[in-house]
Design an enzyme around this catalytic site. Structure first.
Site, PDB file in Angstrom:
ATOM      1  N   GLU A  76       9.757  16.723 -26.048  1.00 14.33           N
ATOM      2  CA  GLU A  76       9.013  17.062 -24.783  1.00 14.33           C
ATOM      3  C   GLU A  76       9.814  18.521 -24.133  1.00 14.33           C
ATOM      4  OE1 GLU A  76       6.585  15.661 -23.664  1.00 14.33           O
ATOM      5  OE2 GLU A  76       6.458  13.549 -23.715  1.00 14.33           O
ATOM      6  N   ASN A 135       0.043  18.174 -21.796  1.00 15.08           N
ATOM      7  CA  ASN A 135      -0.104  17.070 -22.692  1.00 15.08           C
ATOM      8  C   ASN A 135      -0.355  17.546 -24.079  1.00 15.08           C
ATOM      9  OD1 ASN A 135      -0.359  14.866 -20.654  1.00 15.08           O
ATOM     10  ND2 ASN A 135      -2.132  15.475 -19.826  1.00 15.08           N
ATOM     11  N   HIS A 177      -0.224  15.073 -27.161  1.00 19.35           N
ATOM     12  CA  HIS A 177      -0.254  13.771 -26.553  1.00 19.35           C
ATOM     13  C   HIS A 177      -1.606  12.759 -27.038  1.00 19.35           C
ATOM     14  CE1 HIS A 177       3.134  15.084 -24.290  1.00 19.35           C
ATOM     15  NE2 HIS A 177       2.957  13.975 -23.706  1.00 19.35           N
ATOM     16  N   LYS A 198       3.465  11.064 -11.846  1.00 22.87           N
ATOM     17  CA  LYS A 198       2.547  10.177 -12.777  1.00 22.87           C
ATOM     18  C   LYS A 198       3.092   8.884 -12.804  1.00 22.87           C
ATOM     19  CE  LYS A 198      -0.331  13.466 -15.585  1.00 22.87           C
ATOM     20  NZ  LYS A 198      -0.648  13.602 -16.902  1.00 22.87           N
ATOM     21  N   HIS A 237       7.783   7.310 -27.844  1.00 19.10           N
ATOM     22  CA  HIS A 237       6.851   8.340 -27.233  1.00 19.10           C
ATOM     23  C   HIS A 237       7.220   9.886 -27.635  1.00 19.10           C
ATOM     24  CE1 HIS A 237       4.148  10.174 -24.252  1.00 19.10           C
ATOM     25  NE2 HIS A 237       5.007  10.831 -23.925  1.00 19.10           N
ATOM     26  N   ARG A 245      -2.275  21.352 -15.324  1.00 18.42           N
ATOM     27  CA  ARG A 245      -1.356  20.218 -15.477  1.00 18.42           C
ATOM     28  C   ARG A 245      -1.739  19.589 -16.995  1.00 18.42           C
ATOM     29  NH1 ARG A 245       1.366  15.637 -11.858  1.00 18.42           N
ATOM     30  NH2 ARG A 245       2.463  14.484 -13.554  1.00 18.42           N
ATOM     31  N   ARG A 269       0.936  -1.269   0.043  1.00 18.15           N
ATOM     32  CA  ARG A 269       0.245   0.011   0.025  1.00 18.15           C
ATOM     33  C   ARG A 269       0.842   1.280   0.062  1.00 18.15           C
ATOM     34  NH1 ARG A 269      -3.264  -2.932   3.854  1.00 18.15           N
ATOM     35  NH2 ARG A 269      -5.143  -4.026   2.555  1.00 18.15           N
ATOM     36  N   GLU A 308      -4.135  17.120 -11.898  1.00 20.16           N
ATOM     37  CA  GLU A 308      -4.557  17.416 -13.108  1.00 20.16           C
ATOM     38  C   GLU A 308      -5.923  17.956 -13.343  1.00 20.16           C
ATOM     39  OE1 GLU A 308      -2.472  15.157 -16.426  1.00 20.16           O
ATOM     40  OE2 GLU A 308      -4.237  15.307 -17.543  1.00 20.16           O
ATOM     41  N   HIS A 359      -0.539   9.542 -28.448  1.00 25.53           N
ATOM     42  CA  HIS A 359      -0.965   8.481 -27.729  1.00 25.53           C
ATOM     43  C   HIS A 359      -1.620   7.410 -28.894  1.00 25.53           C
ATOM     44  CE1 HIS A 359      -0.551   9.703 -23.332  1.00 25.53           C
ATOM     45  NE2 HIS A 359       0.718   9.619 -23.986  1.00 25.53           N
ATOM     46  N   LYS A 397       7.982  22.241 -15.455  1.00 27.98           N
ATOM     47  CA  LYS A 397       7.249  21.073 -14.929  1.00 27.98           C
ATOM     48  C   LYS A 397       6.933  21.262 -13.383  1.00 27.98           C
ATOM     49  CE  LYS A 397       5.731  16.448 -15.211  1.00 27.98           C
ATOM     50  NZ  LYS A 397       5.652  15.433 -15.796  1.00 27.98           N
TER      51      LYS A 397
HETATM   52  P1  NAD Z   1      12.479   4.285 -22.215  1.00 27.32           P
HETATM   53  O1  NAD Z   1      12.265   4.412 -20.729  1.00 27.32           O
HETATM   54  O2  NAD Z   1      11.940   3.153 -23.076  1.00 27.32           O
HETATM   55  O3  NAD Z   1      14.267   4.556 -22.484  1.00 27.32           O
HETATM   56  C1  NAD Z   1      14.473   4.706 -24.087  1.00 27.32           C
HETATM   57  C2  NAD Z   1      15.387   3.571 -24.283  1.00 27.32           C
HETATM   58  O4  NAD Z   1      16.826   3.978 -23.816  1.00 27.32           O
HETATM   59  C3  NAD Z   1      15.416   2.111 -23.646  1.00 27.32           C
HETATM   60  O5  NAD Z   1      15.773   1.478 -24.439  1.00 27.32           O
HETATM   61  C4  NAD Z   1      16.311   2.254 -22.372  1.00 27.32           C
HETATM   62  O6  NAD Z   1      16.620   1.080 -21.926  1.00 27.32           O
HETATM   63  C5  NAD Z   1      17.570   3.217 -22.953  1.00 27.32           C
HETATM   64  N1  NAD Z   1      18.269   3.818 -22.176  1.00 27.32           N
HETATM   65  C6  NAD Z   1      17.804   4.582 -20.935  1.00 27.32           C
HETATM   66  N2  NAD Z   1      18.728   5.192 -20.574  1.00 27.32           N
HETATM   67  C7  NAD Z   1      19.817   5.107 -21.238  1.00 27.32           C
HETATM   68  C8  NAD Z   1      21.268   5.420 -21.081  1.00 27.32           C
HETATM   69  N3  NAD Z   1      21.530   6.447 -20.208  1.00 27.32           N
HETATM   70  N4  NAD Z   1      22.070   5.065 -21.854  1.00 27.32           N
HETATM   71  C9  NAD Z   1      21.645   4.241 -23.164  1.00 27.32           C
HETATM   72  N5  NAD Z   1      20.452   3.701 -23.140  1.00 27.32           N
HETATM   73  C10 NAD Z   1      19.520   4.002 -22.439  1.00 27.32           C
HETATM   74  O7  NAD Z   1      11.552   5.699 -22.935  1.00 27.32           O
HETATM   75  P2  NAD Z   1      11.702   7.265 -22.405  1.00 27.32           P
HETATM   76  O8  NAD Z   1      11.478   8.101 -23.803  1.00 27.32           O
HETATM   77  O9  NAD Z   1      12.693   7.478 -21.337  1.00 27.32           O
HETATM   78  O10 NAD Z   1      10.348   7.353 -21.744  1.00 27.32           O
HETATM   79  C11 NAD Z   1       9.118   6.843 -22.465  1.00 27.32           C
HETATM   80  C12 NAD Z   1       8.013   6.565 -21.541  1.00 27.32           C
HETATM   81  O11 NAD Z   1       7.942   7.742 -20.222  1.00 27.32           O
HETATM   82  C13 NAD Z   1       6.707   6.279 -22.101  1.00 27.32           C
HETATM   83  O12 NAD Z   1       6.221   5.057 -21.520  1.00 27.32           O
HETATM   84  C14 NAD Z   1       5.902   7.411 -21.606  1.00 27.32           C
HETATM   85  O13 NAD Z   1       4.356   7.147 -21.571  1.00 27.32           O
HETATM   86  C15 NAD Z   1       6.562   7.905 -20.091  1.00 27.32           C
HETATM   87  N6  NAD Z   1       6.280   9.194 -19.767  1.00 27.32           N
HETATM   88  C16 NAD Z   1       5.924   9.333 -18.590  1.00 27.32           C
HETATM   89  C17 NAD Z   1       5.681  10.592 -18.062  1.00 27.32           C
HETATM   90  C18 NAD Z   1       5.285  11.005 -16.761  1.00 27.32           C
HETATM   91  O14 NAD Z   1       4.693  11.909 -16.477  1.00 27.32           O
HETATM   92  N7  NAD Z   1       5.263   9.957 -15.956  1.00 27.32           N
HETATM   93  C19 NAD Z   1       5.787  11.615 -18.880  1.00 27.32           C
HETATM   94  C20 NAD Z   1       6.392  11.435 -20.505  1.00 27.32           C
HETATM   95  C21 NAD Z   1       6.629  10.101 -20.566  1.00 27.32           C
HETATM   96  N1  GLY Z   2       3.917  14.442 -18.988  1.00 28.38           N
HETATM   97  C1  GLY Z   2       2.640  14.941 -18.448  1.00 28.38           C
HETATM   98  C2  GLY Z   2       2.394  15.121 -17.098  1.00 28.38           C
HETATM   99  O1  GLY Z   2       3.307  14.682 -16.132  1.00 28.38           O
HETATM  100  O2  GLY Z   2       1.652  15.624 -16.455  1.00 28.38           O
END
Ligand code: NAD
Ligand code: GLY
Length: 360
Positions: free
Chosen positions: A184, A244, A247, A142, A264, A240, A120, A236, A251, A226
């Site tokens: 982004e 997006n 997005h 998030k 992404h 907030r 939890r 949100e 998405h 941010k």
């Molecule tokens: P990811 O986590 O898939 O990383 C991209 C690639 O880079 C992967 O293959 C990873 O293993 C590799 N990698 C990571 N760090 C590395 C490094 N230092 N050196 C070499 N390779 C490395 O993708 P991302 O672009 O980081 O994140 C995308 C995700 O984030 C999506 O799922 C998206 O929905 C999410 N997201 C969440 C929020 C939020 O607010 N929580 C905001 C934006 C995106």
């Molecule tokens: N990436 C959108 C948010 O964090 O709200």
């Protein structure tokens, strides 16, 4: 090193942005009160950075367990969550044992969700290693996973104890991933920080060439933006949602093409172009504004149009968006460059024109 703060009363936390912070772990130690932590990473990032982190923590008397997940957006699902829970239960991870997310946004989102739900709720720390995660996903709480019917549909708002963004980790990041992160970064300029957009227009090549100072500046300024938005509207209910931009379309692209086929950030770039086009059709952005948006994405070698999918498919997938209210898709659009707005009043015919004009 720069320290920024997400202001959320008793859940406020620092974001550290700097180079080489994984070489020492002194910033982490104050959060590991039971001298125990579980580091969760993936098969790509662990070989690069896990040993360094673990060795430093263990040298300071911290017992570290680790969980290594498969790499990729297609593994951001309930099977991976089960693998995390299994491992935490088997190693008797306790309520005070922090989970440390070491990786990009996929790892950060999943570890955050595991932390929100295991026993939890247990503490968690974000160590983002992609540009996208350092400027966006590690900040704001998030967390979640994808569902076959929609992206990020299962999750929780759950804030980390701290974010440690070591810009040196970007040295190993592939170019395509770096560009996806820049998407982004551009977003913050477009939605709320016109001077930052101008800075990006002047310094884009430096970011692409991995200039350390440019990275530090862009990451800190993105996190500042941010943090302000999250501090004003954690859950949100208003502002907030403007984060997006692009997005709703993005998405739909990610889901429609199969998770992981479009990154992404790539989907967000194409989606932002669609949002810019729609903003023009709504009478807000000028043609010159739209050209300016296209120009910066093109210079970053990011897609400026969506993949070929039937308009009806886009509409169906956009209907799954979390911003849908009373059955109506709501869009983040631009009233002007640097000023985003949320609207549910987009005529269907206008949306169709955008989808027809902006997809290959
Ligand atoms: P990811 O986590 O898939 O990383 C991209 C690639 O880079 C992967 O293959 C990873 O293993 C590799 N990698 C990571 N760090 C590395 C490094 N230092 N050196 C070499 N390779 C490395 O993708 P991302 O672009 O980081 O994140 C995308 C995700 O984030 C999506 O799922 C998206 O929905 C999410 N997201 C969440 C929020 C939020 O607010 N929580 C905001 C934006 C995106
Ligand atoms: N990436 C959108 C948010 O964090 O709200």
């Amino acid at each position: 090193m720069q320290t920024l703060k997400v202001g959320l009363a008793e859940r406020s936390y620092p974001i550290y942005v700097g180079s080489g912070m994984l070489h020492t772990c002194e910033l982490l130690l104050p959060y590991l009160l039971d001298n125990r932590a579980v580091i969760i990473s993936n098969t790509t990032v662990a070989p690069l950075y896990l040993d360094q982190l673990k060795t430093n923590l263990e040298a300071n008397g911290v017992r570290c367990d680790s969980i290594i997940l498969q790499d990729g957006e297609k593994y951001k699902n309930s099977d991976s969550m089960d693998a995390i829970y299994d491992s935490l239960l088997r190693s008797h991870s306790e309520r005070n044992t922090p989970l440390i997310a070491l990786g990009g946004g996929v790892i950060g989102d999943m570890v955050g969700f595991a932390a929100a739900t295991y026993l939890r709720g247990v503490p968690f720390i974000q160590i983002p290693t992609t540009l996208l995660a350092q400027v966006d996903s590690s900040v704001g709480g998030k967390t979640g996973i994808n569902h076959p019917l929609g992206k990020n549909m299962i999750g929780a708002f759950y804030q980390p104890l701290m974010v440690l963004a070591d810009t040196q980790t970007l040295d190993t990041l592939p170019d395509r991933e770096l560009r996806a992160g820049i998407s982004e970064v551009i977003k913050y300029g477009l939605i709320r920080d016109l001077p930052f957009l101008e800075w990006l227009e002047q310094n884009l090549e430096k970011l692409l060439a991995r200039d350390k100072e440019a990275h530090q500046y862009a990451i800190a300024r993105s996190c500042q933006n941010k943090a302000e938005v999250v501090g004003n509207d954690e859950r949100e209910s208003g502002e907030r949602a403007l984060l997006n931009l692009g997005h709703t379309f993005g998405h739909a692209i990610e889901n429609g093409m199969g998770y992981g086929v479009w990154l992404h950030g790539e989907a967000v770039a194409a989606g932002t172009m669609m949002a810019a086009d729609l903003s023009h059709r709504m009478g807000w952005l000028t043609g010159a504004d739209v050209a300016r948006v296209r120009d910066i994405f093109k210079r970053a070698n990011l897609p400026v149009s969506g993949p070929s999918m039937p308009v009806e498919k886009y509409q169906e997938l956009m209907g799954l968006d979390k911003k849908v209210s009373a059955g109506k898709v709501r869009f983040v659009l631009l009233e002007a460059l640097g000023r985003a707005v949320m609207t549910g009043d987009v005529p269907e015919s206008t949306l169709k024109e955008t989808l027809e004009a902006c997809c290959d």
